[in-house]
Design an enzyme around this catalytic site. Structure first.
Site, short mmCIF file in Angstrom:
data_model
loop_
_atom_site.label_atom_id
_atom_site.label_comp_id
_atom_site.label_asym_id
_atom_site.label_seq_id
_atom_site.Cartn_x
_atom_site.Cartn_y
_atom_site.Cartn_z
CG HIS A 457 6.01 -9.29 6.37
ND1 HIS A 457 6.91 -10.13 7.00
CD2 HIS A 457 6.73 -8.24 5.91
CE1 HIS A 457 8.13 -9.61 6.92
NE2 HIS A 457 8.04 -8.46 6.26
CB CYS A 458 4.12 -4.89 9.95
SG CYS A 458 3.99 -3.11 10.11
CG LEU A 459 5.64 -3.46 3.82
CD1 LEU A 459 5.17 -2.57 2.69
CD2 LEU A 459 6.71 -4.42 3.32
CB ALA A 462 11.48 -4.91 8.77
#
Length: 623
Positions: A457-459, A462
């Site tokens: 899950h890439c911050l 998002a």
């Protein structure tokens, strides 16, 4: 082998043979013995010809049991403890004996024991899913209540038998059915089981979070407060439980918490009350329109970056004044975030910051750098970098990672099918989404959904990176990287043209202070470039290495590292997804080159097996 050891530990606790023989049998487990025969194998070490039928049933000595039944023993006859043979077989998970006893006339729903329970009740207590499935196939009724007034569903909740809970609900049991004391399964979970499960699991099964019991009119939230179950209370509040419901005494959950003087629970309930009672127009606007949340956050980030650069670019030589303005800007931003940004929206802040940073980089290029770099060999590649960033970000965001979503009826069919196949296992079945997990998929706790070929899950985006959008994500990283390179080059050219200083001439301190005083805005933008270049470069190189050389996702690689630290070694040679560096790249980017290459295309959202490689791939299916 691990299953063998676990069964040995469980069996040893109640077996009259003691621990020594069990340890001997555990040591022999590596010789391929069947764990289902654990107790019965011990029995064969002794002469069981004189055993009574109850003991033979407990240890699964089917030959002795048949001998006694054929000799005239009534299969329905309870023992001195009022427990039937079917009960003993169910308690000890003796499936073959259950089939045999029912064929000889055993009553599947016969009550017995001090708790006046059925065999299905006891199988549920012990967590024997295979036995529950078998008894229900023979017509056992899970809605019958025992002496305590509990059905099988309520017992499964009390003993935290998640797989049995799922199976019973999938087979048609009412998840909101009340026990004799008036409590639903969710109320039992919040009042008797400290922790988030099985509360969260029952909510996933559509249990009512605002139901009231028959006696006290308490909701599950009331019971969570009474039992001091903070984890369950948090789950209920997240699910939207009503904090203003009053019980028969006219008490809300907050009233009960104040009586018990639990400060943490009181704070959670007060925050929930405040959050639901806010009437500010902007808050309602943000709550109802998720897409505008991101837009407003981006505008706020654009404003903060501009204000910071503007303060730094002031002609005033007073660093104290600039420091005060910086602190004031930071405090104002924190106040706005705490006042208007919810927990769900908070995850968009890194994306807003990245978007605002790229915006001001582009503006700086065209306003500050363009006069010094007017040639097309600079402008065209920069424009391509901008276009690539926008396009591949749009594709990464809109295409999505490949969320595993099925209809409610399909979920129930999956649960029943896996349970009856004895495959309702966390490696195959997701207890959060209630779906069968495809190969290489994983449940993302942020998105609260299973993702096909889950990477991470890439911050900064998002959203999750998975089977459908990973190649777009890698392309996005590449174009951001090229944009950062052009911004670095433009910054150096600007300093060389507008700042009359050099490291060789003035020394590093004077050189640094002259660069800052020459254009603080350029220094501020360059700091942003350096910051973003760190994570972009790392992610891009890491992704390319994993894709080309390892043939793994980030999640799978982390799982390998964890297993290596725990002592369980899984070599890369065992990886069935690695087809060599060149073929890995061809498959990932789906390169055809007018038919020169033949990439393999797999729909990872539907891929549950890999044929002959299935045995090997299961080793890489980590929970």
């Amino acid at each position: 082998m691990d299953d063998w050891a676990e069964r040995g530990r469980e069996c040893k606790l109640n077996c009259p043979h003691g621990t020594q023989k069990h340890q001997e049998l555990l040591n022999n487990s590596r010789q391929g013995m069947n764990p289902d025969k654990h107790c019965s194998d011990l029995a064969f070490m002794e002469d069981y010809s004189n055993w009574d039928i109850v003991r033979a049933t407990q240890y699964g000595i089917i030959d002795r049991c048949k001998e006694l039944i054929e000799a005239g023993y009534d299969v329905r006859q309870p023992d001195k403890e009022n427990v039937t043979l079917l009960h003993w077989a169910a308690i000890n998970n003796r499936t073959e004996l259950v089939k045999y006893y029912i064929s000889k006339g055993a009553i599947v729903d016969q009550l017995g024991g001090d708790l006046n329970s059925t065999a299905l009740h006891w199988a549920t207590r012990q967590g024997h899913l295979s036995m529950v499935v078998l008894l229900m196939k023979y017509g056992a009724d899970p809605s019958l209540v025992d002496r305590e007034g509990f059905t099988c569903l309520h017992l499964a909740v009390q003993f935290q038998q998640m797989s049995i809970i799922a199976y019973l609900v999938a087979k048609g049991q009412d998840v909101d059915a009340a026990a004799m004391n008036g409590q639903t399964a969710l109320m039992l979970a919040t009042s008797k089981i400290i922790g988030p499960e099985p509360t969260r699991f029952l909510i996933k099964l559509n249990a009512s979070i605002n139901a009231v019991d028959k006696l006290h009119k308490n909701t599950p939230l009331h019971w969570a407060v009474i039992s001091g179950n903070v984890a369950a209370l948090d789950v209920l509040l997240t699910a939207g439980a009503n904090v203003e419901v009053k019980n028969s005494m006219g008490e809300t959950p907050l009233d009960l918490a104040q009586q018990d003087r639990n400060p943490w629970i009181i704070r959670c309930l007060i925050d929930a009350n405040v959050h639901r009672s806010r009437s500010h127009f902007m808050l309602k606007f943000l709550k109802n329109f998720e897409k505008y949340k991101l837009l407003l956050l981006i505008l706020m980030a654009v404003g903060v970056i501009w204000v910071t650069g503007y303060i730094a670019d002031l002609e005033s030589d007073s660093w104290l004044l600039k420091g005060i303005l910086f602190v004031s800007t930071w405090l104002t931003m924190q106040l706005v975030i705490r006042r208007f940004v919810s927990v769900q929206t908070f995850s968009y802040i890194p994306l807003a910051f990245l978007s605002a940073s790229l915006f001001w980089m582009v503006v700086t290029w065209f306003i500050r750098f363009l006069p010094d770099l007017p040639n097309s060999e600079f402008q065209i590649p920069f424009a391509l970098s901008i276009t690539g960033c926008i396009y591949y970000f749009y594709k990464t965001w809109t295409v999505g990672p490949g969320y595993i979503k099925v209809l409610e009826e399909e979920k129930k069919k999956t649960i029943v099918a896996l349970a009856e196949a004895d495959c309702l296992d966390p490696r195959i079945f997701c207890t959060m989404c209630l779906v069968r997990k495809p190969l290489r998929s994983k449940h993302c706790p942020v998105c609260d959904c299973c993702v096909a070929k889950y990477d991470h899950h890439c911050l900064w985006i998002a959203c999750c990176i998975g089977a459908w959008n990973q190649r777009y994500f890698v392309s996005f990283l590449f174009f951001v990287f090229t944009l950062i390179l052009w911004m670095s080059y433009g910054t150096i050219m600007y300093w060389s043209s507008h700042c009359v200083t050099s490291y060789e001439k003035d020394g590093w301190w004077t050189f640094l202070t002259q660069l800052i005083s020459c254009s603080p805005w350029i220094v501020w933008i360059f700091l942003l470039v350096i910051f973003h270049s760190s994570w972009v470069t790392f992610l891009l190189l890491n992704q390319l290495y994993q894709i080309s050389y390892l043939g793994l996702t980030s999640s799978e690689r982390l799982s390998l590292i964890k297993h290596a630290h725990s002592g369980r070694l899984l070599g890369l040679r065992q990886n069935p997804f690695n087809h060599g560096c060149f073929q890995n790249l061809v498959d990932f980017f789906q390169c055809r080159c007018f038919g020169l290459f033949k990439p393999s295309k797999i729909d990872w959202s539907q891929q549950h097996t890999m044929g002959t490689e299935q045995t090997r791939t299961t080793e890489f299916q980590f929970v």
